[in-house]
Design a protein around this motif. Sequence first.
Motif, mmCIF file in Angstrom:
data_model
loop_
_atom_site.group_PDB
_atom_site.id
_atom_site.type_symbol
_atom_site.label_atom_id
_atom_site.label_comp_id
_atom_site.label_asym_id
_atom_site.label_seq_id
_atom_site.Cartn_x
_atom_site.Cartn_y
_atom_site.Cartn_z
ATOM 1 N N TYR A 134 -41.436 -16.168 95.002
ATOM 2 C CA TYR A 134 -41.775 -16.420 93.597
ATOM 3 C C TYR A 134 -40.511 -16.343 92.739
ATOM 4 C CZ TYR A 134 -43.622 -15.726 88.926
ATOM 5 O OH TYR A 134 -43.878 -15.843 87.578
ATOM 6 N N ARG A 135 -40.416 -17.253 91.788
ATOM 7 C CA ARG A 135 -39.349 -17.243 90.783
ATOM 8 C C ARG A 135 -39.993 -17.072 89.412
ATOM 9 N NH1 ARG A 135 -38.390 -22.445 92.886
ATOM 10 N NH2 ARG A 135 -38.546 -23.373 90.847
ATOM 11 N N ALA A 136 -39.437 -16.238 88.577
ATOM 12 C CA ALA A 136 -39.994 -16.006 87.240
ATOM 13 C C ALA A 136 -40.076 -17.299 86.442
ATOM 14 C CB ALA A 136 -39.157 -14.962 86.499
ATOM 15 N N SER A 137 -39.170 -18.215 86.687
ATOM 16 C CA SER A 137 -39.142 -19.485 85.950
ATOM 17 C C SER A 137 -39.962 -20.581 86.628
ATOM 18 C CB SER A 137 -37.693 -19.960 85.810
ATOM 19 O OG SER A 137 -37.146 -20.182 87.102
ATOM 20 N N ALA A 138 -40.778 -20.218 87.605
ATOM 21 C CA ALA A 138 -41.461 -21.205 88.448
ATOM 22 C C ALA A 138 -42.340 -22.182 87.682
ATOM 23 C CB ALA A 138 -42.291 -20.497 89.523
ATOM 24 N N LYS A 139 -42.977 -21.747 86.606
ATOM 25 C CA LYS A 139 -43.928 -22.620 85.897
ATOM 26 C C LYS A 139 -43.241 -23.703 85.070
ATOM 27 C CE LYS A 139 -47.748 -19.398 85.687
ATOM 28 N NZ LYS A 139 -48.600 -18.620 84.804
ATOM 29 N N TRP A 182 -41.812 -38.640 94.065
ATOM 30 C CA TRP A 182 -41.114 -37.559 93.378
ATOM 31 C C TRP A 182 -41.815 -36.261 93.758
ATOM 32 C CZ3 TRP A 182 -36.930 -38.432 90.252
ATOM 33 C CH2 TRP A 182 -36.744 -39.722 89.741
ATOM 34 N N HIS A 183 -41.073 -35.156 93.942
ATOM 35 C CA HIS A 183 -41.738 -33.906 94.303
ATOM 36 C C HIS A 183 -40.876 -32.672 94.059
ATOM 37 C CE1 HIS A 183 -39.408 -35.067 97.830
ATOM 38 N NE2 HIS A 183 -39.448 -33.806 98.228
ATOM 39 N N ASN A 184 -41.578 -31.558 93.975
ATOM 40 C CA ASN A 184 -40.987 -30.235 93.915
ATOM 41 C C ASN A 184 -42.072 -29.272 94.377
ATOM 42 O OD1 ASN A 184 -39.401 -27.965 93.402
ATOM 43 N ND2 ASN A 184 -38.765 -28.668 91.377
ATOM 44 N N ALA A 185 -41.695 -28.179 94.997
ATOM 45 C CA ALA A 185 -42.667 -27.202 95.468
ATOM 46 C C ALA A 185 -42.255 -25.808 95.004
ATOM 47 C CB ALA A 185 -42.755 -27.236 96.995
ATOM 48 N N LEU A 186 -43.251 -24.976 94.753
ATOM 49 C CA LEU A 186 -43.021 -23.611 94.321
ATOM 50 C C LEU A 186 -44.230 -22.781 94.697
ATOM 51 C CD1 LEU A 186 -44.593 -23.064 91.174
ATOM 52 C CD2 LEU A 186 -43.370 -25.233 91.081
ATOM 53 N N THR A 187 -44.101 -21.480 94.579
ATOM 54 C CA THR A 187 -45.253 -20.610 94.778
ATOM 55 C C THR A 187 -45.463 -19.775 93.529
ATOM 56 O OG1 THR A 187 -46.303 -18.998 96.231
ATOM 57 C CG2 THR A 187 -43.929 -18.757 95.908
ATOM 58 N N LEU A 188 -46.724 -19.499 93.229
ATOM 59 C CA LEU A 188 -47.051 -18.625 92.113
ATOM 60 C C LEU A 188 -47.398 -17.229 92.613
ATOM 61 C CD1 LEU A 188 -49.092 -21.096 89.888
ATOM 62 C CD2 LEU A 188 -46.686 -20.443 89.688
ATOM 63 N N LEU A 230 -34.815 -23.331 98.288
ATOM 64 C CA LEU A 230 -36.140 -22.738 98.117
ATOM 65 C C LEU A 230 -36.232 -21.886 96.855
ATOM 66 C CD1 LEU A 230 -36.860 -21.768 101.806
ATOM 67 C CD2 LEU A 230 -37.750 -23.712 100.528
ATOM 68 N N GLN A 231 -35.116 -21.475 96.332
ATOM 69 C CA GLN A 231 -35.116 -20.673 95.109
ATOM 70 C C GLN A 231 -34.785 -21.511 93.874
ATOM 71 O OE1 GLN A 231 -36.426 -17.725 95.221
ATOM 72 N NE2 GLN A 231 -36.603 -18.076 97.403
ATOM 73 N N GLY A 232 -34.833 -22.842 94.029
ATOM 74 C CA GLY A 232 -34.625 -23.726 92.892
ATOM 75 C C GLY A 232 -33.172 -23.960 92.534
ATOM 76 N N LYS A 233 -32.238 -23.494 93.343
ATOM 77 C CA LYS A 233 -30.802 -23.684 93.077
ATOM 78 C C LYS A 233 -30.337 -24.880 93.891
ATOM 79 C CE LYS A 233 -30.466 -18.725 92.685
ATOM 80 N NZ LYS A 233 -30.214 -17.545 93.484
#
Length: 179
Positions: free
Chosen positions: A48-53, A118-124, A148-151
């Motif tokens: 989870y990343r705090a900025s995920a949303k 187009w795509h991106n994946a994350l977990t809440l 995986l951490q958005g970097k």
Amino acid sequence: MEDTLKVKIQPLTAELFRPYGEVLKPKQLIYPETEEGRVAMEMLTMKYRASAKKMDQLAIHFSYNQTFIPVQGSLVLVVAPPPRNREAGPSGYELDYEKVAAFMVDPGQSAFIYKGTWHNALTLGSECTFLNVTRKNQGEGTSPEDELQGKIERISTIRPYVEYVDLKKRDNRIIELEL
């Protein structure tokens, strides 16, 4: 200030997901493809990343399709249909913001995206372990933790066949997910 596109997360269903790919169903075959490199499977854990949303970047690749299969925890898959102007390059690829969608992919479900989606994946949740059926070149190894951490700034040098588009820089837009 950037324009914010709010996208509601919805359950993954074959009908809703059709513009972006397929949902694997019992007694159905789906064939991963790659024009170069090899089809590969890897098990990854995304935290989870705090900025995920809020996201300002999407990935796109035309030489292969990709499948996401959570095995523990759920992931959110944000997608938009492939651009019709593939020849325009990343700075000009069409992105139909009206058709951006977000799907909750639960353990045991399988989301197969078409080439060019187009795509991106994350977990809440705290984390999600998933199978990634993707393309890899010889000796490339698994996807780096940074990705995986958005970097993703340096990922295009590792995997030049994946293009990342910074929507904030290119279109002055961000995507905000709503539950």
